[in-house]
Enzyme design. Structure first.
Site, PDB file in Angstrom:
ATOM      1  N   ASP A 204      34.364  38.519  36.016  1.00 36.81           N
ATOM      2  CA  ASP A 204      32.982  38.657  35.554  1.00 36.81           C
ATOM      3  C   ASP A 204      32.916  39.651  34.399  1.00 36.81           C
ATOM      4  O   ASP A 204      33.433  40.763  34.496  1.00 36.81           O
ATOM      5  CB  ASP A 204      32.106  39.173  36.713  1.00 36.81           C
ATOM      6  CG  ASP A 204      30.639  39.247  36.324  1.00 36.81           C
ATOM      7  OD1 ASP A 204      29.966  38.203  36.358  1.00 36.81           O
ATOM      8  OD2 ASP A 204      30.172  40.350  35.963  1.00 36.81           O
TER       9      ASP A 204
ATOM     10  N   TYR B 197      29.488  44.498  27.504  1.00 37.22           N
ATOM     11  CA  TYR B 197      30.375  45.455  28.189  1.00 37.22           C
ATOM     12  C   TYR B 197      31.398  46.022  27.191  1.00 37.22           C
ATOM     13  O   TYR B 197      32.130  45.274  26.539  1.00 37.22           O
ATOM     14  CB  TYR B 197      31.123  44.801  29.357  1.00 37.22           C
ATOM     15  CG  TYR B 197      30.261  44.397  30.550  1.00 37.22           C
ATOM     16  CD1 TYR B 197      28.925  44.765  30.653  1.00 37.22           C
ATOM     17  CD2 TYR B 197      30.805  43.671  31.598  1.00 37.22           C
ATOM     18  CE1 TYR B 197      28.159  44.402  31.747  1.00 37.22           C
ATOM     19  CE2 TYR B 197      30.046  43.300  32.711  1.00 37.22           C
ATOM     20  CZ  TYR B 197      28.714  43.668  32.770  1.00 37.22           C
ATOM     21  OH  TYR B 197      27.964  43.299  33.855  1.00 37.22           O
TER      22      TYR B 197
ATOM     23  N   SER C 103      20.972  36.536  36.283  1.00 37.04           N
ATOM     24  CA  SER C 103      21.233  37.858  36.850  1.00 37.04           C
ATOM     25  C   SER C 103      19.990  38.701  36.630  1.00 37.04           C
ATOM     26  O   SER C 103      19.594  38.933  35.500  1.00 37.04           O
ATOM     27  CB  SER C 103      22.413  38.501  36.136  1.00 37.04           C
ATOM     28  OG  SER C 103      22.467  39.859  36.470  1.00 37.04           O
TER      29      SER C 103
ATOM     30  N   GLN D  33      23.055  36.438  40.297  1.00 38.09           N
ATOM     31  CA  GLN D  33      23.832  37.672  40.374  1.00 38.09           C
ATOM     32  C   GLN D  33      22.855  38.843  40.523  1.00 38.09           C
ATOM     33  O   GLN D  33      22.400  39.409  39.534  1.00 38.09           O
ATOM     34  CB  GLN D  33      24.703  37.846  39.119  1.00 38.09           C
ATOM     35  CG  GLN D  33      25.602  39.049  39.235  1.00 38.09           C
ATOM     36  CD  GLN D  33      26.570  39.224  38.082  1.00 38.09           C
ATOM     37  OE1 GLN D  33      26.724  40.323  37.577  1.00 38.09           O
ATOM     38  NE2 GLN D  33      27.238  38.161  37.659  1.00 38.09           N
TER      39      GLN D  33
ATOM     40  N   GLY E 190      27.918  50.051  45.959  1.00 36.26           N
ATOM     41  CA  GLY E 190      26.915  51.033  45.546  1.00 36.26           C
ATOM     42  C   GLY E 190      27.478  51.983  44.492  1.00 36.26           C
ATOM     43  O   GLY E 190      27.284  53.193  44.567  1.00 36.26           O
TER      44      GLY E 190
ATOM     45  N   GLY F 177      30.320  53.026  44.117  1.00 35.30           N
ATOM     46  CA  GLY F 177      31.295  53.980  44.671  1.00 35.30           C
ATOM     47  C   GLY F 177      30.733  54.791  45.820  1.00 35.30           C
ATOM     48  O   GLY F 177      31.479  55.436  46.558  1.00 35.30           O
TER      49      GLY F 177
ATOM     50  N   VAL G 279      44.062  50.964  39.787  1.00 37.43           N
ATOM     51  CA  VAL G 279      44.750  49.890  40.515  1.00 37.43           C
ATOM     52  C   VAL G 279      44.751  50.206  42.010  1.00 37.43           C
ATOM     53  O   VAL G 279      44.576  49.320  42.846  1.00 37.43           O
ATOM     54  CB  VAL G 279      46.186  49.710  39.970  1.00 37.43           C
ATOM     55  CG1 VAL G 279      47.011  48.799  40.869  1.00 37.43           C
ATOM     56  CG2 VAL G 279      46.133  49.158  38.547  1.00 37.43           C
ATOM     57  N   GLU G 280      44.897  51.471  42.328  1.00 35.72           N
ATOM     58  CA  GLU G 280      44.892  51.884  43.744  1.00 35.72           C
ATOM     59  C   GLU G 280      43.562  51.505  44.412  1.00 35.72           C
ATOM     60  O   GLU G 280      43.541  50.955  45.520  1.00 35.72           O
ATOM     61  CB  GLU G 280      45.078  53.397  43.786  1.00 35.72           C
ATOM     62  CG  GLU G 280      45.615  53.903  45.079  1.00 35.72           C
ATOM     63  CD  GLU G 280      45.713  55.437  45.037  1.00 35.72           C
ATOM     64  OE1 GLU G 280      45.203  56.072  44.086  1.00 35.72           O
ATOM     65  OE2 GLU G 280      46.290  55.978  45.990  1.00 35.72           O
TER      66      GLU G 280
HETATM   67  N1  LIG Z   1      24.381  41.690  36.302  1.00 37.69           N
HETATM   68  C1  LIG Z   1      24.229  42.968  36.192  1.00 37.69           C
HETATM   69  O1  LIG Z   1      23.197  43.462  35.702  1.00 37.69           O
HETATM   70  C2  LIG Z   1      25.309  43.869  36.667  1.00 37.69           C
HETATM   71  C3  LIG Z   1      25.078  45.239  36.848  1.00 37.69           C
HETATM   72  C4  LIG Z   1      26.124  46.025  37.311  1.00 37.69           C
HETATM   73  C5  LIG Z   1      27.368  45.455  37.565  1.00 37.69           C
HETATM   74  N2  LIG Z   1      27.579  44.118  37.355  1.00 37.69           N
HETATM   75  C6  LIG Z   1      28.891  43.476  37.634  1.00 37.69           C
HETATM   76  O2  LIG Z   1      29.341  43.862  38.923  1.00 37.69           O
HETATM   77  C7  LIG Z   1      30.610  44.512  38.801  1.00 37.69           C
HETATM   78  C8  LIG Z   1      30.745  45.556  39.873  1.00 37.69           C
HETATM   79  O3  LIG Z   1      29.727  46.568  39.715  1.00 37.69           O
HETATM   80  P1  LIG Z   1      30.026  48.091  40.030  1.00 37.69           P
HETATM   81  O4  LIG Z   1      31.094  48.615  39.114  1.00 37.69           O
HETATM   82  O5  LIG Z   1      28.748  48.811  40.112  1.00 37.69           O
HETATM   83  O6  LIG Z   1      30.676  47.852  41.481  1.00 37.69           O
HETATM   84  P2  LIG Z   1      31.013  48.712  42.730  1.00 37.69           P
HETATM   85  O7  LIG Z   1      32.164  47.957  43.340  1.00 37.69           O
HETATM   86  O8  LIG Z   1      29.814  48.953  43.557  1.00 37.69           O
HETATM   87  O9  LIG Z   1      31.506  50.122  42.159  1.00 37.69           O
HETATM   88  C9  LIG Z   1      32.724  50.229  41.461  1.00 37.69           C
HETATM   89  C10 LIG Z   1      33.052  51.703  41.236  1.00 37.69           C
HETATM   90  O10 LIG Z   1      33.167  52.377  42.494  1.00 37.69           O
HETATM   91  C11 LIG Z   1      34.298  53.251  42.481  1.00 37.69           C
HETATM   92  N3  LIG Z   1      35.260  52.686  43.442  1.00 37.69           N
HETATM   93  C12 LIG Z   1      35.568  51.372  43.625  1.00 37.69           C
HETATM   94  N4  LIG Z   1      36.468  51.220  44.603  1.00 37.69           N
HETATM   95  C13 LIG Z   1      36.736  52.455  45.073  1.00 37.69           C
HETATM   96  C14 LIG Z   1      37.581  52.931  46.100  1.00 37.69           C
HETATM   97  N5  LIG Z   1      38.320  52.100  46.831  1.00 37.69           N
HETATM   98  N6  LIG Z   1      37.597  54.274  46.330  1.00 37.69           N
HETATM   99  C15 LIG Z   1      36.850  55.123  45.602  1.00 37.69           C
HETATM  100  N7  LIG Z   1      36.021  54.721  44.610  1.00 37.69           N
HETATM  101  C16 LIG Z   1      35.970  53.400  44.339  1.00 37.69           C
HETATM  102  C17 LIG Z   1      34.854  53.225  41.057  1.00 37.69           C
HETATM  103  O11 LIG Z   1      34.186  54.201  40.273  1.00 37.69           O
HETATM  104  P3  LIG Z   1      34.593  55.748  40.207  1.00 37.69           P
HETATM  105  O12 LIG Z   1      36.012  55.888  40.649  1.00 37.69           O
HETATM  106  O13 LIG Z   1      34.363  56.130  38.799  1.00 37.69           O
HETATM  107  O14 LIG Z   1      33.639  56.440  41.160  1.00 37.69           O
HETATM  108  C18 LIG Z   1      34.412  51.860  40.568  1.00 37.69           C
HETATM  109  O15 LIG Z   1      34.312  51.777  39.167  1.00 37.69           O
HETATM  110  C19 LIG Z   1      30.617  45.043  37.364  1.00 37.69           C
HETATM  111  O16 LIG Z   1      31.909  45.313  36.890  1.00 37.69           O
HETATM  112  C20 LIG Z   1      29.953  43.912  36.639  1.00 37.69           C
HETATM  113  O17 LIG Z   1      30.881  42.861  36.411  1.00 37.69           O
HETATM  114  C21 LIG Z   1      26.569  43.334  36.919  1.00 37.69           C
END
Ligand SMILES: NC(=O)c1ccc[n+]([C@@H]2O[C@H](COP(=O)([O-])OP(=O)(O)OC[C@H]3O[C@@H](n4cnc5c(N)ncnc54)[C@H](OP(=O)(O)O)[C@@H]3O)[C@@H](O)[C@H]2O)c1
Length: 333
Positions: free
Chosen positions: A60, A65, A163, A191, A223, A225, A300-301
């Site tokens: 996605d 972006y 979305s 979305q 959320g 993270g 990656v982790e």
């Molecule tokens: N349509 C829209 O308007 C819209 C809006 C937002 C997102 N999206 C899409 O949805 C995707 C996901 O959104 P999101 O990035 O907000 O998703 P998320 O999965 O809720 O948060 C991802 C963030 O959480 C932290 N994280 C993820 N896994 C972790 C773990 N195992 N342990 C610790 N920290 C962890 C990382 O940030 P840190 O390490 O920096 O804390 C990571 O960048 C986006 O990439 C995009 O493609 C779409």
């Protein structure tokens, strides 16, 4: 080699199959407040490799972006692989030229220009899915749907998605009614934001999605993270994060009510010997009405931890406890 094997699920009422966990690239090339990149180019390729290695096939992105770098890097990466094996979704909407209202929204001129630019950056002939990133209240729905249908007929887009930030299901239902009456392509996928503590789509919006046969692929399933266990009620952030460096993050997520829900998440995580992030994702994978969450990761982790969620079995009782963790009971999906 990854031990995880991300499987496929049906994509709404279409014939397409989506990976059960999609990979989100919002943070590729994204600058933090201090001017650092959340995810640079090399890390982006490592993350895409790790996702593909775990069997993931759905990527996605959006044209804005990283100022286009997310699409460019995905295009470079796909250039070394078999494009046909991957489903790529992109989006358009946000204004890209100062002082030019035509460079925003879903008018015919902007859609046509933006789709061509995305195809060029991704170095591909077609987008598997094109999302309208937000709803454009200024452009007539007929103009948008007719333009999108032409692009589908030209083979430049395969499926259409909406979305939206706030649930406004009636707009999508109306657009699909127009498209069907005219024999045009309707939306196939939604979305919205959805996770254990952001539940605004439950009720009418998800009911509309079911009624319309739409796939539902939530963003921010962790959320941003918050649901990974690295935030503490008293101390705030206890690990590393770039994602939380915005002022609204603290207001939206670090609330007493959300920490109460996180306590339930922690308890279930301990019962199934998994991490909170894995259980937060597994909960969505067990939820009727949700097709495939779009997971993000900065390292990656993190990604390897997250994709292992596909192997977690939750009992009905555990799913129910998680569902009701934030102020439940909520509407049935
Ligand atoms: N349509 C829209 O308007 C819209 C809006 C937002 C997102 N999206 C899409 O949805 C995707 C996901 O959104 P999101 O990035 O907000 O998703 P998320 O999965 O809720 O948060 C991802 C963030 O959480 C932290 N994280 C993820 N896994 C972790 C773990 N195992 N342990 C610790 N920290 C962890 C990382 O940030 P840190 O390490 O920096 O804390 C990571 O960048 C986006 O990439 C995009 O493609 C779409």
């Amino acid at each position: 080699m990854s031990d995880t094997d991300i499987g496929f699920v049906t994509f709404g009422d279409s014939g397409l199959h989506s990976s059960e966990l999609q990979f989100g690239t919002w943070r590729f090339g994204r600058e933090t407040a201090e001017g650092n990149l959340e995810i640079g180019e090399e890390r982006a390729y490592e993350l895409l490799d790790a996702y593909a290695d775990a069997g993931g096939r759905y990527i996605d992105t959006a044209d804005v972006y990283g100022g286009g770098d997310s699409e460019r890097w995905i295009g470079n990466w796909l250039g070394e692989r078999d494009r046909e094996r991957y489903t790529v979704a992109s989006k358009l909407y946000w204004q890209i030229r100062d002082g030019d209202p035509n460079s925003r929204g879903t008018n015919r001129k902007n859609i046509r220009h933006r789709v061509e630019a995305s195809l060029e950056r991704l170095d591909t002939d077609y987008l598997d899915v094109l999302y309208l990133h937000r709803w454009d209240e200024e452009t007539p729905t007929r103009e948008t749907m007719k333009t999108l249908n032409a692009l589908v007929e030209e083979g430049k887009i395969h499926y259409l998605g909406a979305s939206t930030y706030r649930p406004n299901g009636w707009r999508v239902a109306k657009a699909n009614a127009i498209a069907r009456a005219e024999g045009w392509e309707p939306f196939t996928v939604l979305q919205p934001r959805y996770n254990l503590v952001d539940r605004e789509i439950e009720g009418e919006y998800l009911e509309m999605a079911r009624n319309e046969g739409l796939a539902v692929c939530p963003w921010s399933p962790l959320g941003q993270g918050f649901l990974t266990g690295k935030y503490d009620r008293e101390e705030g952030l206890t690990g590393e994060s770039r994602a939380s460096e915005s002022t609204s993050f603290e207001e939206s997520y670090l609330t007493e009510e959300n920490f109460d829900a996180h306590d339930v998440l922690d308890a279930v995580a301990e019962e199934v010997d998994a991490s909170p992030a894995q259980v937060a994702l597994a909960w969505q994978l067990h939820r009727d009405g949700i097709t495939a969450p779009i997971v993000g990761a900065r390292t990656v982790e993190q990604l390897e931890e997250n994709v292992a969620a596909v192997d977690i079995d939750l009992t009905e009782e555990q799913v129910e406890r998680l569902t009701e963790a934030k102020g439940g009971p909520f509407a049935e999906l």
